[in-house]
Scaffold this active site. Structure first.
Site, mmCIF file in Angstrom:
data_model
loop_
_atom_site.group_PDB
_atom_site.id
_atom_site.type_symbol
_atom_site.label_atom_id
_atom_site.label_comp_id
_atom_site.label_asym_id
_atom_site.label_seq_id
_atom_site.Cartn_x
_atom_site.Cartn_y
_atom_site.Cartn_z
ATOM 1 N N LYS A 40 0.825 -1.190 0.000
ATOM 2 C CA LYS A 40 0.000 0.000 0.000
ATOM 3 C C LYS A 40 0.864 1.246 0.000
ATOM 4 O O LYS A 40 0.395 2.343 -0.245
ATOM 5 C CB LYS A 40 -0.885 0.026 1.269
ATOM 6 N N GLY A 41 2.143 1.063 0.331
ATOM 7 C CA GLY A 41 3.030 2.191 0.605
ATOM 8 C C GLY A 41 3.193 3.200 -0.528
ATOM 9 O O GLY A 41 3.497 4.364 -0.274
ATOM 10 N N GLU A 96 7.741 2.428 -6.223
ATOM 11 C CA GLU A 96 7.928 1.863 -4.885
ATOM 12 C C GLU A 96 8.161 3.002 -3.891
ATOM 13 O O GLU A 96 8.637 4.077 -4.261
ATOM 14 C CB GLU A 96 9.124 0.884 -4.955
ATOM 15 N N ASP A 97 7.803 2.761 -2.644
ATOM 16 C CA ASP A 97 8.023 3.784 -1.621
ATOM 17 C C ASP A 97 9.475 3.806 -1.162
ATOM 18 O O ASP A 97 10.108 4.843 -1.110
ATOM 19 C CB ASP A 97 7.060 3.598 -0.429
ATOM 20 N N ASP A 100 14.820 -1.305 0.798
ATOM 21 C CA ASP A 100 15.544 -1.589 2.027
ATOM 22 C C ASP A 100 16.514 -2.742 1.747
ATOM 23 O O ASP A 100 17.578 -2.522 1.165
ATOM 24 C CB ASP A 100 14.489 -1.919 3.094
ATOM 25 N N LYS A 128 17.567 3.016 0.885
ATOM 26 C CA LYS A 128 18.499 2.827 2.013
ATOM 27 C C LYS A 128 19.564 1.829 1.559
ATOM 28 O O LYS A 128 19.506 0.652 1.895
ATOM 29 C CB LYS A 128 17.751 2.231 3.219
ATOM 30 N N PHE A 151 14.275 3.725 10.337
ATOM 31 C CA PHE A 151 12.934 3.292 9.947
ATOM 32 C C PHE A 151 12.069 4.530 9.801
ATOM 33 O O PHE A 151 11.950 5.337 10.720
ATOM 34 C CB PHE A 151 12.339 2.327 10.974
ATOM 35 N N VAL A 152 11.471 4.685 8.623
ATOM 36 C CA VAL A 152 10.706 5.900 8.339
ATOM 37 C C VAL A 152 9.224 5.589 8.114
ATOM 38 O O VAL A 152 8.866 4.466 7.726
ATOM 39 C CB VAL A 152 11.270 6.644 7.106
ATOM 40 N N ASP A 158 4.306 2.867 6.517
ATOM 41 C CA ASP A 158 3.661 2.589 7.801
ATOM 42 C C ASP A 158 4.599 1.978 8.829
ATOM 43 O O ASP A 158 5.669 1.460 8.508
ATOM 44 C CB ASP A 158 2.518 1.593 7.584
ATOM 45 N N ARG A 164 0.553 6.111 7.657
ATOM 46 C CA ARG A 164 0.617 6.246 6.197
ATOM 47 C C ARG A 164 0.155 7.632 5.745
ATOM 48 O O ARG A 164 0.617 8.153 4.747
ATOM 49 C CB ARG A 164 -0.264 5.192 5.517
HETATM 50 P P1 IMP Z 1 12.816 -4.729 1.067
HETATM 51 O O1 IMP Z 1 12.223 -5.933 0.401
HETATM 52 O O2 IMP Z 1 13.577 -5.097 2.311
HETATM 53 O O3 IMP Z 1 13.616 -3.860 0.139
HETATM 54 O O4 IMP Z 1 11.618 -3.894 1.652
HETATM 55 C C1 IMP Z 1 10.804 -3.163 0.884
HETATM 56 C C2 IMP Z 1 9.485 -2.839 1.562
HETATM 57 O O5 IMP Z 1 9.553 -2.850 2.988
HETATM 58 C C3 IMP Z 1 9.112 -1.421 1.189
HETATM 59 O O6 IMP Z 1 8.376 -1.427 0.015
HETATM 60 C C4 IMP Z 1 8.307 -0.977 2.384
HETATM 61 O O7 IMP Z 1 6.967 -1.316 2.199
HETATM 62 C C5 IMP Z 1 8.905 -1.736 3.539
HETATM 63 N N1 IMP Z 1 9.906 -0.896 4.257
HETATM 64 C C6 IMP Z 1 11.243 -0.958 4.165
HETATM 65 N N2 IMP Z 1 11.845 -0.043 4.942
HETATM 66 C C7 IMP Z 1 10.838 0.646 5.517
HETATM 67 C C8 IMP Z 1 10.811 1.762 6.421
HETATM 68 O O8 IMP Z 1 11.820 2.351 6.855
HETATM 69 N N3 IMP Z 1 9.565 2.196 6.765
HETATM 70 C C9 IMP Z 1 8.418 1.632 6.318
HETATM 71 N N4 IMP Z 1 8.400 0.596 5.475
HETATM 72 C C10 IMP Z 1 9.603 0.096 5.088
HETATM 73 MG MG MG Z 2 6.513 -0.897 -0.368
#
Ligand code: IMP
Ligand code: MG
Length: 174
Positions: A40-41, A96-97, A100, A128, A151-152, A158, A164
């Site tokens: 949803k981000g 994408e939001d 990570d 990040k 963490f944001v 969220d 959100r």
């Molecule tokens: P990844 O698969 O670890 O790259 O994570 C990606 C998803 O995790 C993002 O699309 C977000 O929805 C969530 N996410 C990662 N870091 C954060 C954060 O700092 N705050 C909130 N959601 C996060």
């Molecule tokens: Mg996301």
């Protein structure tokens, strides 16, 4: 109760998204583009970017599992909702939001590439890079802001499904 510290203001987010939209306009000119919003981000980001695009745009949505109520990625990616439309031969931009570990987008780009789009690009508001796990090194085409390992929340992002709707990005203090 956790505290949220302002990190990026609404003005700065809007300005940057407008700049990214201009880059997309330059790259695709009048070619059709499908924006894929990762729920949803990314809903706020997709609404903002899409309104600055000048080519014919369609929007589609995907939902994948991510964090649950924790601030650490589970390492597993599962599709909860797939795209409605076929993307073969089409220009696709994943919106994408935040990136990570990179697991979600590595999985998604492999999955969508296999459907043979004409072009597949990645656009993220935040990155990040220090958190990237090996094997998930991605070429990200459009990045809003590179941030440190915090963490944001806000602007779609969220913590336990909350925050959100904040009109800015804040760092969460637990
Ligand atoms: P990844 O698969 O670890 O790259 O994570 C990606 C998803 O995790 C993002 O699309 C977000 O929805 C969530 N996410 C990662 N870091 C954060 C954060 O700092 N705050 C909130 N959601 C996060
Ligand atoms: Mg996301």
């Amino acid at each position: 109760m956790e505290k949220v510290n302002l990190m990026i203001s609404k003005e700065d987010i809007n300005k940057r998204l407008e700049e990214i939209a201009s880059l997309i306009n330059e790259e695709f000119k009048d070619e059709e583009v499908i924006l894929v919003c990762i729920l949803k981000g990314s809903i706020y980001i997709m609404c903002d970017i899409s309104q600055h695009l000048t080519m014919p745009v369609t929007i589609d949505f995907m939902s994948v599992s991510s964090y649950g109520d924790k601030t650490e990625s589970s390492g597993r990616v599962r599709i909860i909702k797939d795209l409605d439309e076929d993307i073969e031969g089409k220009n696709v931009i994943i919106v994408e939001d935040i990136i990570d570990s990179g697991r979600t987008l590595s999985y998604l780009t492999d999955l969508l590439k296999a459907r043979r789009p004409k072009k597949l690009k990645i656009c993220t508001l935040l990155d990040k890079p220090d958190r990237r796990v090996s094997g998930c090194i991605l070429k990200v085409d459009y990045v809003g802001f590179v941030i440190e390992d915090k963490f944001v929340v806000g602007y779609g992002m969220d913590y336990a499904q909350k925050y959100r709707n904040l009109p800015y990005i804040g760092a969460l203090e637990l």
